[in-house]
Design a protein around this motif. Structure first.
Motif, PDB file in Angstrom:
ATOM      1  N   VAL A 193      39.165  36.611  34.490  1.00  0.00           N
ATOM      2  CA  VAL A 193      38.518  35.604  34.710  1.00  0.00           C
ATOM      3  C   VAL A 193      39.266  34.504  35.533  1.00  0.00           C
ATOM      4  O   VAL A 193      38.637  33.807  36.461  1.00  0.00           O
ATOM      5  N   ILE A 194      40.210  34.223  34.749  1.00  0.00           N
ATOM      6  CA  ILE A 194      41.002  33.127  35.080  1.00  0.00           C
ATOM      7  C   ILE A 194      41.695  33.323  36.529  1.00  0.00           C
ATOM      8  O   ILE A 194      41.540  32.527  37.550  1.00  0.00           O
ATOM      9  N   VAL A 195      42.286  34.421  36.777  1.00  0.00           N
ATOM     10  CA  VAL A 195      43.081  34.706  38.089  1.00  0.00           C
ATOM     11  C   VAL A 195      41.862  35.158  39.147  1.00  0.00           C
ATOM     12  O   VAL A 195      41.976  34.602  40.334  1.00  0.00           O
ATOM     13  N   ALA A 196      40.883  35.476  38.867  1.00  0.00           N
ATOM     14  CA  ALA A 196      39.562  35.622  39.871  1.00  0.00           C
ATOM     15  C   ALA A 196      39.278  34.604  40.367  1.00  0.00           C
ATOM     16  O   ALA A 196      39.014  34.242  41.590  1.00  0.00           O
ATOM     17  N   LEU A 197      38.846  33.351  39.363  1.00  0.00           N
ATOM     18  CA  LEU A 197      38.607  32.073  39.746  1.00  0.00           C
ATOM     19  C   LEU A 197      39.683  31.558  40.896  1.00  0.00           C
ATOM     20  O   LEU A 197      39.273  30.919  41.796  1.00  0.00           O
ATOM     21  N   VAL A 198      41.029  31.711  40.645  1.00  0.00           N
ATOM     22  CA  VAL A 198      41.970  31.092  41.444  1.00  0.00           C
ATOM     23  C   VAL A 198      41.927  31.900  42.718  1.00  0.00           C
ATOM     24  O   VAL A 198      42.104  31.305  43.854  1.00  0.00           O
ATOM     25  N   GLY A 237      37.985  40.240  48.708  1.00  0.00           N
ATOM     26  CA  GLY A 237      38.484  41.629  48.686  1.00  0.00           C
ATOM     27  C   GLY A 237      39.451  41.927  47.741  1.00  0.00           C
ATOM     28  O   GLY A 237      39.282  43.105  46.846  1.00  0.00           O
ATOM     29  N   GLU A 238      40.396  41.230  47.421  1.00  0.00           N
ATOM     30  CA  GLU A 238      41.480  41.360  46.409  1.00  0.00           C
ATOM     31  C   GLU A 238      40.977  41.329  44.846  1.00  0.00           C
ATOM     32  O   GLU A 238      41.206  42.052  44.195  1.00  0.00           O
ATOM     33  N   THR A 239      40.080  40.329  44.810  1.00  0.00           N
ATOM     34  CA  THR A 239      39.260  40.104  43.441  1.00  0.00           C
ATOM     35  C   THR A 239      38.490  41.304  43.267  1.00  0.00           C
ATOM     36  O   THR A 239      38.832  41.821  41.986  1.00  0.00           O
ATOM     37  N   LEU A 240      37.887  41.956  44.261  1.00  0.00           N
ATOM     38  CA  LEU A 240      37.019  43.218  43.965  1.00  0.00           C
ATOM     39  C   LEU A 240      38.197  44.335  43.567  1.00  0.00           C
ATOM     40  O   LEU A 240      37.697  45.396  42.778  1.00  0.00           O
ATOM     41  N   VAL A 241      39.067  44.476  44.291  1.00  0.00           N
ATOM     42  CA  VAL A 241      40.217  45.399  44.064  1.00  0.00           C
ATOM     43  C   VAL A 241      40.860  45.483  42.608  1.00  0.00           C
ATOM     44  O   VAL A 241      40.836  46.434  41.821  1.00  0.00           O
ATOM     45  N   LEU A 242      41.119  44.207  42.250  1.00  0.00           N
ATOM     46  CA  LEU A 242      41.379  43.992  40.643  1.00  0.00           C
ATOM     47  C   LEU A 242      40.169  44.245  39.624  1.00  0.00           C
ATOM     48  O   LEU A 242      40.667  44.998  38.720  1.00  0.00           O
ATOM     49  N   LEU A 243      39.059  43.949  39.984  1.00  0.00           N
ATOM     50  CA  LEU A 243      37.972  44.162  38.873  1.00  0.00           C
ATOM     51  C   LEU A 243      37.760  45.773  39.139  1.00  0.00           C
ATOM     52  O   LEU A 243      37.694  46.359  37.833  1.00  0.00           O
ATOM     53  N   ILE A 244      37.504  46.498  40.189  1.00  0.00           N
ATOM     54  CA  ILE A 244      37.247  47.803  40.169  1.00  0.00           C
ATOM     55  C   ILE A 244      38.694  48.615  39.308  1.00  0.00           C
ATOM     56  O   ILE A 244      38.460  49.683  38.882  1.00  0.00           O
ATOM     57  N   GLY A 245      39.636  48.242  39.837  1.00  0.00           N
ATOM     58  CA  GLY A 245      41.033  48.818  39.279  1.00  0.00           C
ATOM     59  C   GLY A 245      40.847  48.789  38.159  1.00  0.00           C
ATOM     60  O   GLY A 245      41.425  49.824  37.292  1.00  0.00           O
ATOM     61  N   THR A 246      40.807  47.703  37.555  1.00  0.00           N
ATOM     62  CA  THR A 246      40.921  47.443  35.950  1.00  0.00           C
ATOM     63  C   THR A 246      39.933  48.524  35.171  1.00  0.00           C
ATOM     64  O   THR A 246      40.039  49.092  34.250  1.00  0.00           O
ATOM     65  N   VAL A 247      38.675  48.196  35.524  1.00  0.00           N
ATOM     66  CA  VAL A 247      37.552  49.211  34.873  1.00  0.00           C
ATOM     67  C   VAL A 247      37.846  50.653  35.218  1.00  0.00           C
ATOM     68  O   VAL A 247      37.707  51.426  33.960  1.00  0.00           O
ATOM     69  N   VAL A 248      38.335  51.111  36.204  1.00  0.00           N
ATOM     70  CA  VAL A 248      38.849  52.529  36.436  1.00  0.00           C
ATOM     71  C   VAL A 248      40.131  52.816  35.455  1.00  0.00           C
ATOM     72  O   VAL A 248      39.918  53.691  34.838  1.00  0.00           O
ATOM     73  N   ALA A 249      40.737  51.997  35.329  1.00  0.00           N
ATOM     74  CA  ALA A 249      42.195  52.214  34.431  1.00  0.00           C
ATOM     75  C   ALA A 249      41.776  52.186  32.970  1.00  0.00           C
ATOM     76  O   ALA A 249      41.923  53.251  32.550  1.00  0.00           O
ATOM     77  N   TRP A 250      40.767  51.680  32.544  1.00  0.00           N
ATOM     78  CA  TRP A 250      40.558  51.750  31.126  1.00  0.00           C
ATOM     79  C   TRP A 250      39.318  52.826  30.960  1.00  0.00           C
ATOM     80  O   TRP A 250      39.472  53.771  29.965  1.00  0.00           O
ATOM     81  N   ALA A 251      38.607  53.253  31.972  1.00  0.00           N
ATOM     82  CA  ALA A 251      37.547  54.232  31.926  1.00  0.00           C
ATOM     83  C   ALA A 251      38.467  55.687  31.988  1.00  0.00           C
ATOM     84  O   ALA A 251      38.328  56.619  31.262  1.00  0.00           O
TER      85      ALA A 251
END
Length: 233
Positions: A75-80, A89-103
């Motif tokens: 949340v902090i990094v995404a706001l920045v 685009g970079e924020t979306l990559v971070l979000l999707i990548g993190t969800v994929v990593a956990w899944a």
């Protein structure tokens, strides 16, 4: 420039392949004597330095790899990224990548169903292989560190500390999983391999987004600017 870009992509593909091979070797050796001996030797060496003070530190550091911590940092990094650097685009990559990593980690653990070590200092649920902390942290903090670095490297003379501290953070989180006895060393290595491969794929996506933005707007790529605007802190 184009030749350099192609060469970089070749190196990235090679690195992803090597990491995938490393993961496969570890997965294939889960029931092999050589891997059991490796885990025993490394695990015993790490456990031999246990003491009350170090255990408290390890318990604190390992919290940085929890999903709740990842969510707060995201949340902090995404706001920045969104408000200061305008990088959707970079924020979306971070979000999707993190969800994929956990899944992906959950899915892999369900496939291998390796029971956790018995010599543990804290209680953890679920299976052991691969380490979720090592896998997700290597991806998440690796990408966060990269995104911060490319945006400040020409503004701050000590920007080189960012990738260095990122590497130390990932290594520390991973090591605590062995120290606390909730993972075998091979679990951690497999997690680092899987997380590293995913990180490289997402780094390629981030660079592609940056290049397309630059070609569309005619602006400089993230993390670079003209000498007249360069600031030294």
């Amino acid at each position: 420039m184009e030749k350099t870009g192609r060469l970089a992509r070749v190196w990235e593909v090679g690195a992803v392949v090597l990491l995938a091979i490393g993961f496969i070797v570890l997965a294939a050796g889960l029931s092999a004597d050589w891997l059991h001996q490796f885990d025993e030797r490394i695990g015993s060496a790490v456990h031999s330095v246990r003491n009350e003070g170090l255990t408290s530190v390890a318990e604190g550091v390992t919290m940085l790899g929890k999903s709740v911590t990842d969510a707060i940092v995201f949340v902090i990094v995404a706001l920045v990224l969104l408000l200061k650097w305008k990088q959707k685009g970079e924020t979306l990559v971070l979000l999707i990548g993190t969800v994929v990593a956990w899944a992906l980690n959950t899915w892999l653990k369900g496939i291998f169903e390796r029971v956790r070590p018995l010599d543990f200092l804290v209680v953890e649920d679920g299976f052991s292989f691969p380490s979720g902390h090592a896998m997700v942290s290597s991806f998440f903090y690796g990408l966060v560190g990269y995104l911060i670095w490319i945006n400040v490297r020409d503004k701050w003379r000590f920007a080189w500390l960012i990738p260095a501290l990122t590497a130390v953070l990932i290594a520390s989180i991973s090591l605590t999983r062995i120290y606390l006895g909730v993972h075998y060393p091979s679990d951690v290595l497999a997690g680092l391999a899987a997380g590293g491969a995913l990180l490289l794929l997402c780094l390629f996506a981030v660079r592609t987004i940056g290049m397309r933005r630059a070609s569309r707007t005619g602006s400089v790529r993230p993390g670079t600017q003209t000498e007249s605007h360069k600031v030294t802190l």
